[in-house]
Design an enzyme around this catalytic site. Structure first.
Site, short mmCIF file in Angstrom:
data_model
loop_
_atom_site.label_atom_id
_atom_site.label_comp_id
_atom_site.label_asym_id
_atom_site.label_seq_id
_atom_site.Cartn_x
_atom_site.Cartn_y
_atom_site.Cartn_z
N HIS A 21 0.84 -1.21 0.00
CA HIS A 21 0.00 0.00 0.00
C HIS A 21 0.88 1.26 0.00
CE1 HIS A 21 -3.03 -2.73 2.28
NE2 HIS A 21 -3.51 -2.57 1.07
N LYS A 45 -17.46 -6.60 8.45
CA LYS A 45 -16.19 -7.29 8.69
C LYS A 45 -15.76 -7.11 10.14
CE LYS A 45 -13.96 -7.50 4.18
NZ LYS A 45 -12.83 -7.00 3.38
N ARG A 94 -2.00 -6.11 -8.22
CA ARG A 94 -0.88 -6.99 -7.90
C ARG A 94 -0.64 -8.03 -8.98
NH1 ARG A 94 -3.22 -7.70 -1.96
NH2 ARG A 94 -5.04 -7.22 -3.25
N SER A 132 -3.01 -7.75 3.14
CA SER A 132 -3.27 -7.58 4.57
C SER A 132 -3.66 -8.92 5.18
CB SER A 132 -4.39 -6.58 4.78
OG SER A 132 -4.04 -5.32 4.26
N1 LIG Z 1 0.86 -5.48 -2.15
C1 LIG Z 1 0.11 -4.63 -2.81
N2 LIG Z 1 0.58 -3.99 -3.89
C2 LIG Z 1 -0.20 -3.15 -4.60
N3 LIG Z 1 -1.46 -2.87 -4.33
C3 LIG Z 1 -1.99 -3.47 -3.26
C4 LIG Z 1 -1.24 -4.38 -2.46
N4 LIG Z 1 -2.05 -4.83 -1.46
C5 LIG Z 1 -3.24 -4.23 -1.66
N5 LIG Z 1 -3.21 -3.43 -2.74
C6 LIG Z 1 -4.29 -2.61 -3.25
O1 LIG Z 1 -4.68 -1.71 -2.25
C7 LIG Z 1 -6.07 -1.42 -2.35
C8 LIG Z 1 -6.72 -1.64 -1.02
O2 LIG Z 1 -6.73 -3.00 -0.78
P1 LIG Z 1 -7.10 -3.73 0.55
O3 LIG Z 1 -7.26 -2.81 1.68
O4 LIG Z 1 -8.18 -4.71 0.23
O5 LIG Z 1 -5.74 -4.52 0.80
P2 LIG Z 1 -5.48 -6.05 0.74
O6 LIG Z 1 -4.04 -6.26 1.05
O7 LIG Z 1 -6.02 -6.64 -0.53
O8 LIG Z 1 -6.36 -6.52 1.99
P3 LIG Z 1 -7.17 -7.87 2.17
O9 LIG Z 1 -6.16 -8.98 2.17
O10 LIG Z 1 -7.85 -7.66 3.49
O11 LIG Z 1 -8.13 -7.91 1.01
C9 LIG Z 1 -6.58 -2.31 -3.49
O12 LIG Z 1 -6.58 -1.57 -4.68
C10 LIG Z 1 -5.53 -3.41 -3.57
O13 LIG Z 1 -5.47 -3.95 -4.87
MG LIG Z 2 -8.09 -6.88 -0.86
#
Ligand SMILES: Nc1ncnc2c1ncn2[C@@H]1O[C@H](COP(=O)(O)OP(=O)(O)OP(=O)(O)O)[C@@H](O)[C@H]1O
Ligand SMILES: [Mg+2]
Length: 165
Positions: A21, A45, A94, A132
């Site tokens: 992020h 959630k 990703r 996450s």
């Molecule tokens: N490692 C990463 N690299 C690039 N973008 C990311 C990454 N992790 C999450 N994102 C992006 O960040 C945004 C917010 O995602 P989110 O909060 O759902 O995170 P997540 O890591 O996917 O969490 P979860 O595992 O709970 O779904 C989304 O656009 C997601 O694609």
């Molecule tokens: Mg996600």
């Protein structure tokens, strides 16, 4: 003077914020004058961190970036974006696995608000496998998450574990 220029909103759960992020936010500040990290409050959630905790952790991580704002929101993203007069939505991409859901969301948001553009950004390769959900799983099983999340997040996770233990 209030901050001016184009605003992009980066919405997500950020439960917790990972270095993936952070990578996306740091890329976005090169494209937009202001980037707002918007923590989605989802009552369905059961998050590890409350929305307020996530906001304060993310503020701490970006405290040296005056162009990065952090807030939470509930309800429709397009309503929030409209209220904030945002020009764009930022989303991270990703892998192919993200594509289908993101494509669907982007087109639905465009249907709801045609003037709001969704911009996709790819993180540095080493963050493409980070989520996450995986961070929480690894941490809860005693794995080391150093280097995968900002140190403020790691600290907050240890504190949370201490409280729960
Ligand atoms: N490692 C990463 N690299 C690039 N973008 C990311 C990454 N992790 C999450 N994102 C992006 O960040 C945004 C917010 O995602 P989110 O909060 O759902 O995170 P997540 O890591 O996917 O969490 P979860 O595992 O709970 O779904 C989304 O656009 C997601 O694609
Ligand atoms: Mg996600």
């Amino acid at each position: 003077m209030p901050p001016s220029g184009r605003l992009a909103i980066f919405p997500g759960s950020f439960d917790p914020l990972t270095n993936g992020h952070v990578d996306i936010v740091l890329r976005s500040v090169h494209l937009f004058e202001r980037v707002q990290v918007a923590v989605l409050v989802n009552p369905d959630k059961r998050p590890l961190f409350s929305a307020d905790e996530r906001v304060s952790i993310i503020r701490e991580v970006f405290r040296e970036y005056p162009n990065v704002e952090v807030d939470s929101f509930a309800g429709l993203l397009v309503d929030y974006a409209r209220a904030r007069r945002a020009s764009a939505i930022i989303r991270g991409m990703r892998a192919i696995s993200d594509f289908e859901f993101e494509f669907q969301m982007a087109l639905m948001n465009r249907h709801l608000e045609p003037t709001l553009e969704t911009v996709f950004m790819m993180p540095a390769e080493q963050y493409t496998y980070l989520s996450s959900r995986l961070i929480k799983e690894v941490f809860s099983l005693g794995g080391d998450v150093r280097g995968l999340v900002p140190s403020a997040v790691e600290k907050a996770m240890h504190e949370k574990k201490g409280v729960k233990a």
